[in-house]
Motif scaffolding. Structure first.
Motif, PDB file in Angstrom:
ATOM      1  N   SER A   5       1.098 -40.602  18.350  1.00  7.95           N
ATOM      2  CA  SER A   5       0.729 -39.788  19.502  1.00  7.95           C
ATOM      3  C   SER A   5      -0.508 -38.992  19.138  1.00  7.95           C
ATOM      4  CB  SER A   5       1.873 -38.820  19.852  1.00  7.95           C
ATOM      5  OG  SER A   5       1.420 -37.842  20.753  1.00  7.95           O
ATOM      6  N   THR A   6      -1.445 -38.916  20.040  1.00  7.37           N
ATOM      7  CA  THR A   6      -2.652 -38.127  19.786  1.00  7.37           C
ATOM      8  C   THR A   6      -2.570 -36.775  20.460  1.00  7.37           C
ATOM      9  OG1 THR A   6      -3.713 -39.161  21.690  1.00  7.37           O
ATOM     10  CG2 THR A   6      -4.118 -40.143  19.529  1.00  7.37           C
ATOM     11  N   ASP A 284      -2.365 -25.984  16.693  1.00  3.60           N
ATOM     12  CA  ASP A 284      -1.012 -25.953  17.247  1.00  3.60           C
ATOM     13  C   ASP A 284      -0.389 -24.591  16.949  1.00  3.60           C
ATOM     14  OD1 ASP A 284      -0.142 -28.568  18.437  1.00  3.60           O
ATOM     15  OD2 ASP A 284      -0.826 -29.331  16.508  1.00  3.60           O
ATOM     16  N   ALA A 285       0.753 -24.336  17.611  1.00  2.00           N
ATOM     17  CA  ALA A 285       1.475 -23.091  17.352  1.00  2.00           C
ATOM     18  C   ALA A 285       2.501 -23.291  16.249  1.00  2.00           C
ATOM     19  CB  ALA A 285       2.169 -22.615  18.630  1.00  2.00           C
ATOM     20  N   TYR A 286       2.594 -22.325  15.339  1.00  4.18           N
ATOM     21  CA  TYR A 286       3.549 -22.349  14.228  1.00  4.18           C
ATOM     22  C   TYR A 286       3.226 -23.500  13.265  1.00  4.18           C
ATOM     23  CZ  TYR A 286       5.774 -19.447  17.720  1.00  4.18           C
ATOM     24  OH  TYR A 286       6.007 -18.505  18.675  1.00  4.18           O
ATOM     25  N   ALA A 287       3.566 -23.312  12.010  1.00  7.00           N
ATOM     26  CA  ALA A 287       3.224 -24.289  10.971  1.00  7.00           C
ATOM     27  C   ALA A 287       4.472 -25.058  10.546  1.00  7.00           C
ATOM     28  CB  ALA A 287       2.615 -23.567   9.766  1.00  7.00           C
ATOM     29  N   ALA A 288       4.490 -26.375  10.798  1.00  5.69           N
ATOM     30  CA  ALA A 288       5.629 -27.193  10.383  1.00  5.69           C
ATOM     31  C   ALA A 288       5.745 -27.136   8.861  1.00  5.69           C
ATOM     32  CB  ALA A 288       5.438 -28.636  10.849  1.00  5.69           C
ATOM     33  N   PRO A 289       6.856 -26.658   8.315  1.00  5.49           N
ATOM     34  CA  PRO A 289       6.965 -26.467   6.869  1.00  5.49           C
ATOM     35  C   PRO A 289       6.960 -27.761   6.071  1.00  5.49           C
ATOM     36  CG  PRO A 289       9.091 -26.106   7.938  1.00  5.49           C
ATOM     37  CD  PRO A 289       8.076 -26.230   9.026  1.00  5.49           C
ATOM     38  N   THR A 290       7.274 -28.882   6.717  1.00  9.70           N
ATOM     39  CA  THR A 290       7.328 -30.162   5.992  1.00  9.70           C
ATOM     40  C   THR A 290       6.202 -31.096   6.415  1.00  9.70           C
ATOM     41  OG1 THR A 290       8.846 -31.088   7.655  1.00  9.70           O
ATOM     42  CG2 THR A 290       9.831 -29.990   5.736  1.00  9.70           C
ATOM     43  N   ILE A 291       5.156 -30.564   7.044  1.00 13.24           N
ATOM     44  CA  ILE A 291       4.140 -31.432   7.631  1.00 13.24           C
ATOM     45  C   ILE A 291       3.407 -32.270   6.583  1.00 13.24           C
ATOM     46  CG2 ILE A 291       2.291 -29.693   7.618  1.00 13.24           C
ATOM     47  CD1 ILE A 291       1.461 -30.838  10.370  1.00 13.24           C
ATOM     48  N   ALA A 292       3.079 -31.680   5.435  1.00 15.60           N
ATOM     49  CA  ALA A 292       2.351 -32.436   4.397  1.00 15.60           C
ATOM     50  C   ALA A 292       3.197 -33.599   3.879  1.00 15.60           C
ATOM     51  CB  ALA A 292       1.954 -31.507   3.254  1.00 15.60           C
ATOM     52  N   GLY A 327      10.173 -20.960  20.672  1.00 14.91           N
ATOM     53  CA  GLY A 327      10.847 -22.058  19.996  1.00 14.91           C
ATOM     54  C   GLY A 327       9.983 -22.781  18.980  1.00 14.91           C
ATOM     55  N   PRO A 328       9.741 -22.211  17.799  1.00 16.33           N
ATOM     56  CA  PRO A 328       8.854 -22.828  16.807  1.00 16.33           C
ATOM     57  C   PRO A 328       9.197 -24.269  16.456  1.00 16.33           C
ATOM     58  CG  PRO A 328       9.420 -20.599  16.143  1.00 16.33           C
ATOM     59  CD  PRO A 328      10.275 -20.923  17.332  1.00 16.33           C
ATOM     60  N   SER A 329      10.484 -24.584  16.314  1.00 15.65           N
ATOM     61  CA  SER A 329      10.842 -25.936  15.889  1.00 15.65           C
ATOM     62  C   SER A 329      10.414 -26.982  16.899  1.00 15.65           C
ATOM     63  CB  SER A 329      12.349 -26.032  15.629  1.00 15.65           C
ATOM     64  OG  SER A 329      13.073 -25.732  16.809  1.00 15.65           O
ATOM     65  N   GLY A 330      10.270 -26.593  18.146  1.00 17.58           N
ATOM     66  CA  GLY A 330       9.824 -27.530  19.158  1.00 17.58           C
ATOM     67  C   GLY A 330       8.396 -27.995  18.959  1.00 17.58           C
ATOM     68  N   TRP A 331       7.628 -27.208  18.212  1.00 19.55           N
ATOM     69  CA  TRP A 331       6.233 -27.563  17.951  1.00 19.55           C
ATOM     70  C   TRP A 331       6.085 -28.506  16.760  1.00 19.55           C
ATOM     71  CZ3 TRP A 331       1.883 -25.957  20.687  1.00 19.55           C
ATOM     72  CH2 TRP A 331       2.117 -24.996  21.679  1.00 19.55           C
ATOM     73  N   TYR A 332       7.059 -28.527  15.871  1.00 18.93           N
ATOM     74  CA  TYR A 332       6.895 -29.230  14.604  1.00 18.93           C
ATOM     75  C   TYR A 332       6.617 -30.722  14.783  1.00 18.93           C
ATOM     76  CZ  TYR A 332       8.679 -25.037  12.247  1.00 18.93           C
ATOM     77  OH  TYR A 332       8.850 -23.766  11.776  1.00 18.93           O
ATOM     78  N   GLY A 333       7.448 -31.389  15.569  1.00 14.24           N
ATOM     79  CA  GLY A 333       7.242 -32.814  15.764  1.00 14.24           C
ATOM     80  C   GLY A 333       5.918 -33.119  16.414  1.00 14.24           C
ATOM     81  N   GLU A 334       5.507 -32.268  17.365  1.00 13.61           N
ATOM     82  CA  GLU A 334       4.233 -32.479  18.059  1.00 13.61           C
ATOM     83  C   GLU A 334       3.046 -32.378  17.111  1.00 13.61           C
ATOM     84  OE1 GLU A 334       1.247 -33.073  20.658  1.00 13.61           O
ATOM     85  OE2 GLU A 334       3.384 -33.388  21.033  1.00 13.61           O
ATOM     86  N   GLU A 335       2.997 -31.314  16.307  1.00 17.47           N
ATOM     87  CA  GLU A 335       1.834 -31.162  15.431  1.00 17.47           C
ATOM     88  C   GLU A 335       1.832 -32.208  14.322  1.00 17.47           C
ATOM     89  OE1 GLU A 335       2.112 -27.592  12.564  1.00 17.47           O
ATOM     90  OE2 GLU A 335       3.384 -26.999  14.244  1.00 17.47           O
ATOM     91  N   THR A 336       3.017 -32.647  13.892  1.00 13.07           N
ATOM     92  CA  THR A 336       3.075 -33.693  12.871  1.00 13.07           C
ATOM     93  C   THR A 336       2.532 -35.006  13.420  1.00 13.07           C
ATOM     94  OG1 THR A 336       5.016 -32.631  11.881  1.00 13.07           O
ATOM     95  CG2 THR A 336       4.586 -34.912  11.256  1.00 13.07           C
ATOM     96  N   GLU A 340      -0.732 -37.087  11.987  1.00 10.05           N
ATOM     97  CA  GLU A 340      -0.578 -38.495  11.610  1.00 10.05           C
ATOM     98  C   GLU A 340      -1.531 -39.386  12.397  1.00 10.05           C
ATOM     99  OE1 GLU A 340       4.159 -38.126  10.433  1.00 10.05           O
ATOM    100  OE2 GLU A 340       3.552 -38.932  12.372  1.00 10.05           O
ATOM    101  N   ALA A 341      -1.720 -39.077  13.669  1.00 10.25           N
ATOM    102  CA  ALA A 341      -2.616 -39.878  14.501  1.00 10.25           C
ATOM    103  C   ALA A 341      -4.073 -39.723  14.062  1.00 10.25           C
ATOM    104  CB  ALA A 341      -2.465 -39.457  15.966  1.00 10.25           C
ATOM    105  N   GLU A 342      -4.473 -38.489  13.735  1.00  6.95           N
ATOM    106  CA  GLU A 342      -5.857 -38.273  13.301  1.00  6.95           C
ATOM    107  C   GLU A 342      -6.146 -39.037  12.000  1.00  6.95           C
ATOM    108  OE1 GLU A 342      -7.496 -36.974  15.458  1.00  6.95           O
ATOM    109  OE2 GLU A 342      -6.207 -35.589  16.563  1.00  6.95           O
ATOM    110  N   HIS A 343      -5.196 -38.970  11.075  1.00  6.36           N
ATOM    111  CA  HIS A 343      -5.396 -39.652   9.797  1.00  6.36           C
ATOM    112  C   HIS A 343      -5.387 -41.170   9.967  1.00  6.36           C
ATOM    113  CE1 HIS A 343      -5.460 -40.066   5.456  1.00  6.36           C
ATOM    114  NE2 HIS A 343      -4.397 -40.867   5.493  1.00  6.36           N
ATOM    115  N   ALA A 344      -4.571 -41.664  10.886  1.00  4.99           N
ATOM    116  CA  ALA A 344      -4.503 -43.094  11.127  1.00  4.99           C
ATOM    117  C   ALA A 344      -5.821 -43.636  11.677  1.00  4.99           C
ATOM    118  CB  ALA A 344      -3.352 -43.424  12.082  1.00  4.99           C
ATOM    119  N   MET A 345      -6.448 -42.854  12.557  1.00  5.01           N
ATOM    120  CA  MET A 345      -7.694 -43.299  13.177  1.00  5.01           C
ATOM    121  C   MET A 345      -8.920 -42.994  12.325  1.00  5.01           C
ATOM    122  SD  MET A 345      -6.871 -44.867  15.861  1.00  5.01           S
ATOM    123  CE  MET A 345      -8.464 -45.048  16.642  1.00  5.01           C
TER     124      MET A 345
END
Length: 349
Positions: A5-6, A284-292, A327-336, A340-345
């Motif tokens: 997803s972009t 994005d809002a809030y930092a996904a703790p496992t994003i890296a 709802g911070p956790s709602g942002w995590y999947g979106e920003e991840t 992933e999409a930016e790195h893929a392209m």
């Protein structure tokens, strides 16, 4: 993951003269207008009528901290009843949904709905004049006359609507609210559907502890490319599936990976560009703790290898705010997915 997803996909639905309103759409727009407009009068008469369900239910079992300051300001909305009355609108909706009715499935276009049910200018003027006479400011009128935005002191609110504004401590916040349903003069009552916003309690999500995001995978069976797997059988490949208009359709694509996307673009216009020398910023809002860790695993699993040292960095504020309502956790999947999409392209960026 196999799907990239972009960012958020925005689906915009534009109504035209030919666009019809569904039952749900009509009901959603129910609070929108009214018919005749009587003369504005002051509040406090014996003939005043209560507007049902305008006091929050929780005040009856919550201890009050005392009177709210009479000088404190309230910002709220006064919704207007539909032109002709809410009962008439409900009856028309029922007829559109009744096979025995001559207007069955004769849906209205957006413009036709507004022409028939929006509040008249005289109705808006009457309610506005009454509010202003009671020292309340009408700051704006909704474009289809559904409601008036109103601002004023608690003293004016109490006098106008015959209520007491009290302070309460609720879910850790000090809020103010009216302790009874608002009342309005009998000749104004037919014009007003409800009043909302006097209760200043924030609308909070139930869970805001922000756990790590769930993993995501497209359901199987699916196709590596469009048309690869025909949907002849259910997932167990035993029970036959019905055809669509006499044809067997393919299962949806499982999701394209970074190498597949780049190959498609490069095949059409070979450039060799991979983002090297550029920086991509994802906000994005809030930092996904496992994003890296998540982004690294996705890249490894789908043909892009890992990230170079400091290729992926997060810049975060010293603290986050509004976590209870956003709802911070709602942002995590979106920003991840974004990362992933930016790195893929652009794996070299």
């Amino acid at each position: 993951m196999g799907l990239i997803s972009t960012g958020w996909t925005k689906i915009r639905m534009k109504r035209t003269q030919k666009t019809s309103l569904s039952l749900a759409a009509v009901l959603a727009m129910a609070i929108s207008g009214v018919a005749a407009a009587p003369n504005a009068t002051a509040s406090g008469h014996k003939s005043d009528k209560r507007v049902a369900h305008t006091a929050p239910a929780w005040v009856s079992h919550t201890h009050s901290l005392g009177n709210a300051s009479s000088k404190a300001k309230s910002t709220f909305r006064v919704y207007l009843t539909p032109n002709g009355g809410l009962d008439s609108l409900k009856a028309d909706v029922a007829k559109v949904s009744d096979p025995k009715s001559p207007t069955y499935r004769h849906f209205l276009s957006a413009s036709a709905y507004h022409a028939k049910y929006d509040a008249t200018k005289s109705s808006v003027s009457t309610v506005s004049s009454w509010l202003k006479a009671n020292k309340l400011d009408v700051t704006s009128v909704e474009s289809h006359h559904r409601y008036l935005s109103v601002h004023g002191s608690n003293a004016a609110v109490e006098k106008t609507f015959g209520v007491s504004m009290k302070k309460f401590k609720r879910h850790g916040d000090v809020v103010q609210a009216n302790t009874s349903d608002v009342s309005v003069p009998a000749d104004i009552a037919p014009l007003i559907a409800t009043v909302s916003g006097l209760d200043t309690s924030p609308h909070k999500v139930r869970h805001y502890s922000a756990p790590p995001p769930d993993g995501f995978r497209n359901a199987r069976p699916c196709s590596t490319y469009y048309g690869q797997v025909k949907a002849e059988y259910q997932a167990g490949f035993e029970t036959p599936l019905p055809k669509f208009k006499g044809k067997v359709l393919p299962y949806a694509v499982c999701g394209y990976t970074g190498p597949q996307y780049r190959a498609a673009y490069e095949g059409a216009n070979p450039t060799g560009l991979d983002g090297t020398g550029t920086t991509i910023a994802v906000v994005d809002a809030y930092a996904a703790p496992t994003i890296a860790k998540d982004a690294e695993k996705y890249a490894e699993n789908h043909g892009d290898g890992g990230y170079a040292k400091r290729q992926l960095t997060q810049v975060v504020p010293k603290k986050f705010t509004h976590q209870k309502v956003c709802g911070p956790s709602g942002w995590y999947g979106e920003e991840t997915l974004d990362v992933e999409a930016e790195h893929a392209m652009a794996p070299g960026a």
